[in-house]
Design a protein around this motif. Structure first.
Motif, mmCIF file in Angstrom:
data_model
loop_
_atom_site.group_PDB
_atom_site.id
_atom_site.type_symbol
_atom_site.label_atom_id
_atom_site.label_comp_id
_atom_site.label_asym_id
_atom_site.label_seq_id
_atom_site.Cartn_x
_atom_site.Cartn_y
_atom_site.Cartn_z
ATOM 1 N N GLN A 1 0.708 -1.197 0.112
ATOM 2 C CA GLN A 1 -0.064 -0.011 -0.035
ATOM 3 C C GLN A 1 0.785 1.307 -0.149
ATOM 4 O O GLN A 1 0.583 2.115 -0.740
ATOM 5 N N ARG A 2 2.101 1.318 0.522
ATOM 6 C CA ARG A 2 2.857 2.517 0.680
ATOM 7 C C ARG A 2 3.423 2.676 -0.598
ATOM 8 O O ARG A 2 3.610 3.643 -0.974
ATOM 9 N N GLY A 3 3.838 1.600 -1.410
ATOM 10 C CA GLY A 3 4.411 1.737 -2.700
ATOM 11 C C GLY A 3 3.119 2.159 -3.682
ATOM 12 O O GLY A 3 3.672 3.102 -4.659
ATOM 13 N N LEU A 4 2.243 1.712 -3.285
ATOM 14 C CA LEU A 4 1.114 2.416 -4.262
ATOM 15 C C LEU A 4 0.963 3.932 -4.229
ATOM 16 O O LEU A 4 0.362 4.537 -5.015
ATOM 17 N N ARG A 5 0.706 4.164 -2.791
ATOM 18 C CA ARG A 5 0.437 5.768 -2.482
ATOM 19 C C ARG A 5 1.651 6.530 -3.074
ATOM 20 O O ARG A 5 1.561 7.480 -3.630
ATOM 21 N N THR A 6 2.973 5.944 -2.999
ATOM 22 C CA THR A 6 4.139 6.866 -3.402
ATOM 23 C C THR A 6 3.972 6.794 -4.946
ATOM 24 O O THR A 6 4.284 8.050 -5.327
ATOM 25 N N ARG A 7 3.725 5.682 -5.560
ATOM 26 C CA ARG A 7 3.463 5.767 -6.997
ATOM 27 C C ARG A 7 2.672 6.827 -7.512
ATOM 28 O O ARG A 7 2.662 7.507 -8.464
ATOM 29 N N ALA A 8 1.408 6.789 -6.926
ATOM 30 C CA ALA A 8 0.217 7.458 -7.224
ATOM 31 C C ALA A 8 0.606 9.035 -6.998
ATOM 32 O O ALA A 8 0.257 10.060 -7.786
ATOM 33 N N SER A 9 1.282 9.368 -5.982
ATOM 34 C CA SER A 9 1.741 10.690 -5.700
ATOM 35 C C SER A 9 2.794 11.514 -6.754
ATOM 36 O O SER A 9 2.534 12.290 -7.060
ATOM 37 N N LEU A 10 3.623 10.469 -7.281
ATOM 38 C CA LEU A 10 4.519 10.656 -8.199
ATOM 39 C C LEU A 10 3.735 11.039 -9.743
ATOM 40 O O LEU A 10 4.197 11.866 -10.144
ATOM 41 N N ILE A 11 2.767 10.295 -9.802
ATOM 42 C CA ILE A 11 2.042 10.303 -11.141
ATOM 43 C C ILE A 11 1.183 11.693 -10.863
ATOM 44 O O ILE A 11 1.239 12.566 -11.856
ATOM 45 N N ALA A 12 0.638 11.975 -9.906
ATOM 46 C CA ALA A 12 -0.045 13.189 -9.656
ATOM 47 C C ALA A 12 0.768 14.419 -9.699
ATOM 48 O O ALA A 12 0.556 15.590 -10.454
ATOM 49 N N ALA A 13 1.997 14.269 -9.290
ATOM 50 C CA ALA A 13 2.993 15.426 -9.246
ATOM 51 C C ALA A 13 3.484 15.666 -10.958
ATOM 52 O O ALA A 13 3.549 16.604 -11.086
ATOM 53 N N ALA A 14 3.723 14.536 -11.437
ATOM 54 C CA ALA A 14 4.218 14.467 -12.821
ATOM 55 C C ALA A 14 3.137 15.215 -13.777
ATOM 56 O O ALA A 14 3.444 15.962 -14.678
ATOM 57 N N ARG A 15 2.000 14.867 -13.662
ATOM 58 C CA ARG A 15 0.735 15.561 -14.270
ATOM 59 C C ARG A 15 0.937 17.037 -14.109
ATOM 60 O O ARG A 15 0.644 17.624 -15.330
ATOM 61 N N LYS A 16 0.858 17.521 -13.066
ATOM 62 C CA LYS A 16 1.067 18.850 -12.739
ATOM 63 C C LYS A 16 2.189 19.557 -13.236
ATOM 64 O O LYS A 16 2.072 20.778 -14.083
ATOM 65 N N VAL A 17 2.971 18.956 -13.377
ATOM 66 C CA VAL A 17 4.184 19.671 -14.127
ATOM 67 C C VAL A 17 4.354 19.402 -15.542
ATOM 68 O O VAL A 17 4.666 20.340 -16.263
ATOM 69 N N PHE A 18 3.957 18.343 -16.184
ATOM 70 C CA PHE A 18 3.745 18.400 -17.375
ATOM 71 C C PHE A 18 2.866 19.378 -17.974
ATOM 72 O O PHE A 18 3.270 19.846 -19.108
#
Length: 228
Positions: A30-47
């Motif tokens: 679950q921790r890995g899933l949360r970290t991955r989701a956080s990276l994806i959300a941040a990446a989308r905003k930056v893109f």
């Protein structure tokens, strides 16, 4: 619109815009899933803020408040995290349509509901949709994936038009594929011009006006009685 479903296409899904080769298996914790989701959300905003070409991995890790090492635990490159962004967002970005018109249903109302869902989804994802135009122009493989997905929706709409023709509810002289290609393209460009270009230039038309216009053009083209 979505076509009359049959045993062969009932569970058809449009092709993904994300390259399968760039998608890794999901983390097991679950921790890995949360970290991955956080990276994806941040990446989308930056893109969306910087554009695909100008985005650097350091911009993503800074936005996600994580180290480069953490990033590389989940993604090997900017291309991989962009594919993950698309995988998460694609179903909301391109609304699959609405169920087939019931025997006692009003085709114009169904088209209006489908257009409303599409435009609302486009408005929610306007910045990302603008980004996709940029990426499709510089990445031939991504451009093909996007066209293939668009063709899947055109085929669905064509089957819906053909269904209406067979039931005497639409102009039988129209080629359903050509009609679908023209009408689907029209709706897509209206969305892009209004929500991406128009917002930048102070577009004044309301969402309801956009929906009304697109629906009226669609039903007039098919010779379907307009929504009452």
């Amino acid at each position: 619109m979505q076509p009359r479903q049959t045993d062969s296409d009932e569970f058809d899904a449009p092709p993904s815009m994300a390259r399968p080769s760039l998608l890794r298996e999901l983390p097991v914790t679950q921790r890995g899933l949360r970290t991955r989701a956080s990276l994806i959300a941040a990446a989308r905003k930056v893109f969306e803020r910087l554009g695909y070409l100008d985005t650097r991995l350091v911009d993503i890790t800074k936005a996600a408040k994580c180290s480069a090492g953490t990033f590389y635990t989940y993604f090997a490159s900017k291309e991989e995290v962009f594919a993950a962004v698309l995988e998460v967002a694609q179903e909301d970005m391109m609304h699959p349509g609405t169920p087939r018109v019931a025997d006692d249903g009003d085709p114009a109302q169904i088209i209006e509901a489908s257009n409303r869902a599409y435009f609302q989804a486009y408005e929610r994802n306007a910045e990302l949709m603008g980004l996709l135009e940029q990426v499709a122009s510089i990445d031939p493989e991504f451009g093909k994936l996007r066209r293939d997905r668009g063709e899947a929706f055109i085929a669905r709409n064509a089957r819906s038009i053909e269904d209406l023709q067979e039931r005497g509810l639409a102009d039988v002289e129209l080629d359903p594929i050509l009609a679908s290609r023209a009408l689907s393209g029209m709706v897509s460009r209206i969305a892009y011009n209004h929500f991406v270009v128009g917002y930048r230039e102070g577009e004044s038309a309301s969402l309801d006006e956009v929906i009304y216009t697109a629906t009226r053009l669609w039903v007039n083209a098919l010779r379907i009685p307009p929504v009452n």
